[in-house]
Design a protein around this motif. Sequence first.
Motif: not given
Length: 559
Positions: A317-327, A377-385
Amino acid sequence: MRSFLRFALLAAVPVVAAAQSAPPPPPPAPAPAPVSKPAAVDPFAPLPPDQAAMRAHVLFLASDALRGREAGTHDYDVAAQYVAAQFYAAGLRPAGDAGAYLQRVPLVTYRAADKGKLRWKPARGRAKALKFGTDYVPLADARAATTTLDAPVVFVGHGVSAPQFGHDDYAGVDVRGKIVAFAGGAPDLGNGEVQASFTRDARLREAQRRGAVGAVGIDLAGGRGPGFAALAKRWDRPAMTWAAPDGTGGGPAARGVPMVAMLSADGAAKLFGADWAGIAAAAREPKPAFRGVAAAGRLSVATATAFAAATSSNVVGLLPGTDPALKEEVVVLSAHLDHIGVDPSGEGDRINNGALDNAIGIASLIEEAKRFAASGKPPRRSILFLAVTAEEKGLIGADYFAAHPTVALDRIVADVNLDMPVLLYRFEDMTVFGAERSTLGPIVRRAVRSAGVDLTPDKDPDQAFFVRSDHYRFVERGIPSVFLWPGQKGAGGKAFQDFLKTCYHRPCDEVTQPILWDQGVRFVDVNYRIAREIADADRRPVWNKGDYFGTLYGGPMAK
């Protein structure tokens, strides 16, 4: 968590054995003598919501209904569907195959199909057949239905080349076109994590790099394995790995030269003649100092392997990041979902429920996903579970994911692994594996101190925990990775060791143990803080300059 017996077979001189851990470990040994169970607690006693949520996951995953969640069974498949549903409820996007939460992992079991044939042809005199069960037992080759070799044999000590630590079993030895023979155990390199990294896989890859064509193990006193007599009793037990497209084995079992047989001391003596006394004498020393020895003759080997297909799944499962440069960069949080199933023999309760190992790690993974969602607060990078299969078979699901990632491998910046936190005491410290090798170290220290405790060194370096869980498959791909446990300070030491002695990989690892669910919440909080800081940092983690593992595996982040 892979059992130490299984790890020992892999790191030393494994035979047909059902992983890192290293490639597939053997199936469970015969049922142990009865042990006293920890005092049972009421699994339905009321708890605060965060603790109750963790217990609820474990109540299901470690129930008798799932029969120990063994990889390749319907019981495991049910557990995988449960985790997929929980990922959906936590707001994660499917990141497995084709828009699903599941990543199909093709598995194959393999075993020696017959007793094989080994024949020694001395430089002088008549050729002699070695005796099955007395001189040798065959090892299955995961890559081929039949394996034949005919080559000279060279003894190469432990089969370890580590000149930077003052040890090189290959110094002055030419093994090109030859069969290497090596002993179990490991040389003392002065660093437990480095020493543990010389698994069977690593030794077979080193032999291949040097031009050898095959390998045999030798039973010598002082090895960590169970000894030749015990191995001879289960020579045809199946092992498991992930499957290649043609139905044979891929993954860890297919790397390096084939290891075709295990020799007893008597069998090895027939090959090495007068030189055997010196080898055996060296093995009896507290710190053996072996020298390379070429046997005077050739060994012919013919073995057969039988295969049977199976299927399992990782849950992603993926929680998408929100930072344009880091997501586009990804932090992985991993935990293994499988356990060891049902003991094949014995009386009474034979279901290995795996509550602490590792239903509670999966519960922590799910609750950590929910904590990210609830933070607002969504993370800047994406997180994969990532909930992986077949860890107990040799870190197979994690290895498959690393070989067939559902996100680009060079986008993965770190792995934080959750495996078997022993939550039977209020922890006063935490032990971390791998953090001090990279810039993850300061992040981990800050997170641990937020729980009011500090880091302490590994108290059991001989157990080689660093290479026995799924994070190591990411380390092998050059990705900085960490793995934390509640420490053994104060009352924790006895509680931890008692669990290993009485309920680890046994039917009494159930939810009715006196699990302290508030400690589970603390454990989740520490790992959440680690993942959050990695995900929100301006820079991705990198290996410390000159670190052994960063240099050895040279991934895109290595300095």
